[in-house]
Structure formats: structure tokens, C-alpha cells
Scaffold this active site. Structure first.
Site, short mmCIF file in Angstrom:
data_model
loop_
_atom_site.label_atom_id
_atom_site.label_comp_id
_atom_site.label_asym_id
_atom_site.label_seq_id
_atom_site.Cartn_x
_atom_site.Cartn_y
_atom_site.Cartn_z
N LYS A 7 -93.12 -5.02 -13.81
CA LYS A 7 -92.02 -4.11 -13.47
C LYS A 7 -92.05 -2.94 -14.45
O LYS A 7 -92.53 -3.09 -15.57
CB LYS A 7 -90.68 -4.83 -13.63
CG LYS A 7 -90.35 -5.75 -12.49
CD LYS A 7 -88.85 -5.94 -12.44
CE LYS A 7 -88.50 -7.07 -11.51
NZ LYS A 7 -87.27 -7.73 -11.92
N HIS A 11 -88.43 0.45 -18.47
CA HIS A 11 -87.49 1.56 -18.25
C HIS A 11 -86.81 2.01 -19.53
O HIS A 11 -87.04 1.47 -20.61
CB HIS A 11 -86.49 1.23 -17.14
CG HIS A 11 -85.67 0.01 -17.42
ND1 HIS A 11 -84.70 0.00 -18.39
CD2 HIS A 11 -85.68 -1.22 -16.85
CE1 HIS A 11 -84.14 -1.19 -18.41
NE2 HIS A 11 -84.72 -1.95 -17.49
N HIS A 14 -85.19 -0.40 -21.88
CA HIS A 14 -86.13 -1.11 -22.76
C HIS A 14 -86.56 -0.23 -23.92
O HIS A 14 -86.85 -0.72 -25.01
CB HIS A 14 -87.36 -1.57 -21.98
CG HIS A 14 -87.06 -2.63 -20.96
ND1 HIS A 14 -87.41 -2.50 -19.65
CD2 HIS A 14 -86.42 -3.81 -21.07
CE1 HIS A 14 -87.00 -3.58 -18.98
NE2 HIS A 14 -86.39 -4.39 -19.83
#
Ligand code: ARG
Length: 567
Positions: free
Chosen positions: A125, A128, A131
Site C-alpha cells: 500500500k 502516505h 506515515h
């Protein structure tokens, strides 16, 4: 270094017999009111006298070395202490001469273990911007604790487990060869995931297949494990590019999957505690008494949850690292999750010294100033693009300001990344962060580039002299002007600032401090000629410039910001 506060406290105790009087001593916000202050109204009850009378009486009886505290004033029931400027200058200079880059470091953490769980993206994933915050805050805390003498263990608790991998495996099985996952693993895996998810919605049988895959993965099926390992490896490789840009490191990459064989024990312990109850086919711990929804330990299909894995991680970390504190750096969206998990952890039968020291370190959201950032797929910003954009923008500014600079590429990287990190750490972490290029890259604002610019100034001044004077040869009486004194007393506070920042898990305390130092240096520099005819004066001012240089660099490095030598 001389601890003026303790010296004052010691003398105050002799006079008042109050042993914990140090706790009452404040640092006035207004410098005119001295360096330390005792608000005597706090003693009024105990001593049964008016504050003003108490202050005067204490002052009469006090006997503090004038060489350390040059003046004591009674003002409105406050007892104000003025530190002798020569004493503080001597103390700071001598300390920095000995400790250099280690100035500010400490041993308060000696023998103590701190586990920090940060970054922790989910594989397959996108990494983003949330994070990014976790990575930047966690990594700063890591460095700060280390500098204070703690033994720190940095853990990237990767989200590499869960039912979604059953789906990914299914998608890959079906269409793997249509996607180039070696080239752009996360983009391509995301596409596969979206496609299989759509198919699952249409076709129950496919969903069943996905569930089976996950079951197989849990049971160690070779094919499923191999594909999963490949997803993990490729994702990590992509994340690593971001960690390299930020220069962030971990001691352990044990993510959620690491706990797959450690959850039976958790379920077992909870079962034996008598608190694990059935609810609609699932197994939960009821948290009604704590005013929280139940904590889901096993779903009705028998699979474990994010919470179960966190419980297994707590047990493992207590046993493996014998931690004094375990920090979890995530957005505030997970406040409830950690409250529940920390509550249930009390049932694991481990010592309270562990369960009392599980600390969630939440942070606010990032608000993108839209229209100014290249976003793909709506609001999901690819982090690597964003960091590279920061570097590009810094490069452009440098190109305009200083086209002949050497090492332009490296400077652009330090300035661009430094700007993003500083912006991330500039406010108390729970506040939402505004992501605005113009603000964070403003060389005159309260920004990363501003402190880098001030550092570069100190550096270029220091390069003008052949060698640093010895502290034993410096006449401290030459640094009694307002600007020098203010800068010195701020530098004196460095260690205290670091300790506060660790105590509150708030790197912004350091960011603000560095802005202060930069602004004070700027005034000192504008008001005083540093390189001058008078050699003695020059030596004193050069040494103060050196002290500023050290504190700016050490402080910035603790935040994860690298200082360019020129810019
Ligand atoms: N992977 C999670 C996420 O992206 C963060 C994990 C935080 N650490 C933990 N031990 N739960 O939201």
C-alpha cells in the site's frame, strides 16, 4: 556545568527549611525579572506570612556567592535571582570546549531501555503522509533519547499481515503476469488489489478463495508464503528509498506477521483470565467498565486482529527488550485502539512496570494546501514524489540565490528534506500540520532553511579565523552586552530543553529552541562586529559563535535535519 537552579534551591532550603523548594522555582518569561524566580505566595500558607514579607526576610538571610548570583531582588512578592554573567559564560564555554558535539548529552537514560514503534507502513500500500509524520517524529525521538543516554530500540512494525493478503495473493494468481510489480511494486500491487476487491464484491466464490488463501498463508503453505514474501520484499525496497532520503533507520523490522505464531499464547492467557467472552461468534474482551467498546481478539471466522497482534507484540517486547517505556507513534485516529490494547495488556500477566509504561504518542493530520501539490489519485500524495519535489524546489531557490555554490545537489537535498522535517516538527504534535511549500521553504521564516542559514553564517565566520581560541584565554567580561548575555543563557539551557522534549515526547520543544537560538544569534551578529581589531574581543565573540554553531548543529541533527556547510 554549574547548576544555578540547584545552588539557589540549596541556599533557600537552608533559610526556609523547605526541602522541595526547587520545585517552586520558576524561570521568568520576562528576562528583566531575572533568570530564576521564587513566587513567595506559594510559601505564604506554610510560613503564615504575606508574600512580600517572606521575600524580604529570605533575601536578608540568604548568603549566595556573588560570583554565581550577582543580584537578588524583591518584587511584588517574588524573589528574583540574576545569574552572574561571567559565571554562566565561563560554565557554558568550558563545557562546550570539553564536550563539543556532545554538548547537551546526558546519562539520565543509562541502563534504561526505550522501545519506539514508528513509521510502520502497510506493505503493498502507498506510504502516505501520515506515515511520514510517524517516521519523522519517531526518528527524532529515537535520536533524542539516545543522546540522553537511553538504550533505544527502533521498531518498524510493518503492516504485513491480515486478510487483505489473501486477496492480493488471489489477484496475483489470476493476473500477476499483466502487471510489472518489479518495476513499481506498490502502484502495481495497489491496482491488483483494487481489481480483486471489485471482483470479490461481484462474486462470493472469489471472496471465499481469498479467505482460503489467507488461511493457507497462516498455515505456512509454500506457494502463498513465497508470494507474500515477494510482496513484502518489493514493498520494503520501495519504502527504503524514502528511508534513505530521510536517513531513517530501524533496529527491527518485525511487523505484524512476525507475531503470527505468537497469538495463540495471547488467546490462551486471555482465556485463562476468564475475561475473554463470546460475542456473536467472535471473542472479545469487554471494556464497558472503562467506557470503551469491546476489544476484538478473534473474529467470528477465527482470524486474529490488529489488536491481537499488538498484544502479542507487547508481550514479546517486554520479554525481549525489558523496556522502561514503549512508545507508539501514530496519528490520533488510533487513540482508541491503543487505549483498548493497553487496557487488555493488563490481563497478560506481565509486570506492571511494563503495562504502566505503554505510551501512545499521537499526532495530528496533515492538511495539504491543495492546488500547490502534484497529487495523484485524488488526495493520495506519493511520498517519494513529495520529497523529491522538496529537493527540486530547494534546488531552484539555491540556483537563484547562489548559482556558484559547490555541492549544489547535496545542499538542495539537505535544505529540501530539512524543510519538510522541520515543518513536521514545528508544532506540538497533536496539532494538524499545514503543508505549504512557500511557508516551509521561506529562508526568513521560522523554518528549517532559516536555522540552516544561521548555521552557515556561524560556519563562515569561524572559517575566517585560523584557529579557535582556548577558553582559558577568554576574557568573559567582554560578553556582557544584552545580546551576548541572552544568547549565552539560551545556550546554557540546551540540556534542559532536550530533557523536556524527551519527557513530553515532543520534538517541537527543540525546534522552537533552535529558532530562538537562531534569532538571538542574528541579533548578536547584527549588533556586534565579530571579526574586529581588538583581538581579545574577537576571541570572546568567536567562541560564542562557535558555541552557537555547535548547538544549532547538534539540535538539528537530533531532529533529523542535516546542516549544509554553505548555502
Ligand atoms: N500499520 C499501521 C498503520 O498504518 C500502524 C502501526 C502502528 N504500530 C502498532 N504497533 N500498531 O496504520
Amino acid at each position: 556545568m554549574i547548576n544555578f537552579k540547584s545552588i539557589i534551591a540549596e541556599e533557600l532550603t537552608k533559610v526556609t527549611n523547605i526541602t522541595n523548594i526547587e520545585e517552586y522555582i520558576e524561570i521568568p518569561t520576562n528576562k528583566e525579572m531575572g533568570d530564576y524566580s521564587l513566587p513567595c505566595f506559594k510559601l505564604a500558607k506554610e510560613l503564615k506570612k504575606a508574600p512580600q514579607a517572606i521575600a524580604s526576610e529570605i533575601k536578608e538571610k540568604l548568603n549566595i556567592d556573588k560570583e554565581l548570583i550577582s543580584k537578588i531582588d524583591v518584587v511584588n512578592g517574588y524573589l528574583n535571582f540574576y545569574v552572574n554573567t561571567v559565571a554562566i559564560t565561563k560554565s557554558v564555554f568550558e563545557e562546550i570546549e570539553i564536550k563539543k558535539e556532545q554538548y547537551g548529552s546526558d546519562e539520565i537514560g543509562k541502563g534504561k531501555n526505550i522501545v519506539i514503534d514508528y513509521s510502520s507502513p502497510n506493505i503493498a500500500k502507498p506510504f502516505h503522509i501520515g506515515h511520514l509524520r510517524s517516521t519523522v517524529i519517531g526518528s527524532a525521538l529515537y535520536k533524542i533519547y539516545k543522546f540522553l543516554g537511553y538504550n533505544v530500540i527502533g521498531i518498524n512494525h510493518l503492516g504485513d499481515y491480515g486478510t487483505q493478503f489473501g486477496k492480493l495473493i488471489e489477484g496475483y494468481k489470476r493476473w500477476g503476469n499483466e502487471y510489472n510489480i518489479n518495476e513499481n511494486p506498490i502502484d502495481e500491487l495497489t491496482k491488483i488489489y483494487v481489481r480483486i476487491n471489485d471482483l470479490c464484491k461481484e462474486d462470493e466464490n472469489v471472496l471465499e478463495e481469498c479467505r482460503n488463501n489467507f488461511k493457507k498463508l497462516e498455515d505456512g503453505d509454500q506457494y502463498c508464503t513465497e508470494i507474500w514474501e515477494r510482496f513484502r520484499e518489493l514493498s520494503l525496497k520501495e519504502f527504503q528509498r524514502i528511508y534513505d532520503l530521510l536517513d531513517v533507520h530501524f533496529d527491527s523490522l518485525n511487523g505484524e506477521a512476525f507475531y503470527s505464531d505468537k497469538m495463540d499464547e495471547i488467546v490462551d492467557i486471555l482465556d485463562k483470565s476468564g475475561k475473554l467472552v463470546e460475542s456473536e461468534g467472535a471473542k472479545v474482551i469487554n471494556l464497558d467498565e472503562k467506557n470503551m467498546p469491546p476489544c476484538l481478539i478473534k473474529k467470528s471466522n477465527d482470524s486474529t486482529t490488529y489488536a491481537t497482534r499488538d498484544l502479542a507484540a507487547i508481550l514479546y517486547r517486554a520479554r525481549t527488550y525489558d523496556f522502561d517505556k514503549a512508545l507508539y507513534v501514530t496519528s490520533y485516529e488510533q487513540i482508541l485502539h491503543f487505549k483498548q490494547v493497553f487496557e487488555v495488556a493488563k490481563l497478560l500477566g506481565i509486570d506492571e512496570k511494563y503495562t504502566d509504561n505503554l505510551i501512545h504518542v499521537p499526532f495530528g493530520m496533515v492538511q495539504l494546501k491543495t492546488g500547490k501539490m502534484s497529487t495523484r489519485e485524488g488526495n493520495i500524495v506519493k511520498l517519494e514524489d513529495l520529497l523529491n519535489e522538496a529537493i527540486d524546489r530547494a534546488r531552484k531557490i539555491i540556483e537563484e540565490k547562489n548559482p556558484n555554490l559547490e555541492n549544489k545537489e547535496e545542499v538542495a537535498k539537505n535544505v529540501g528534506i530539512g524543510a519538510v522535517i522541520f515543518n513536521d516538527l514545528y508544532n506540538s504534535r497533536i496539532k494538524d500540520e499545514i503543508f505549504d511549500w512557500d511557508i516551509m521553504l521561506n529562508f526568513n521564516g521560522e523554518t528549517g532553511p532559516y536555522i540552516q542559514y544561521m548555521f552557515v553564517r556561524t560556519k563562515s565566520i569561524l572559517e575566517k579565523v585560523e584557529k579557535l581560541p582556548l577558553v582559558s584565554e577568554i576574557d568573559f567580561n567582554l560578553l556582557k552586552d544584552k545580546h551576548s548575555v541572552e544568547l549565552i543563557s539560551e545556550i546554557y539551557k540546551f540540556n534542559e530543553v532536550l530533557k523536556q522534549s524527551a519527557e513530553k515526547n515532543e520534538p517541537y520543544i527543540i525546534s522552537r529552541y533552535l529558532i530562538n537560538i537562531s534569532q538571538l544569534f542574528s541579533s548578536f551578529y547584527n549588533e556586534n562586529k565579530i571579526i574586529c581589531e581588538d583581538e581579545k574581543l574577537q576571541n570572546a565573540r568567536i567562541y560564542l559563535t562557535y558555541c552557537t554553531n555547535i548547538v544549532l548543529k547538534t539540535g538539528a541533527n537530533l531532529l533529523g535535519i542535516k546542516m549544509p556547510n554553505k548555502m
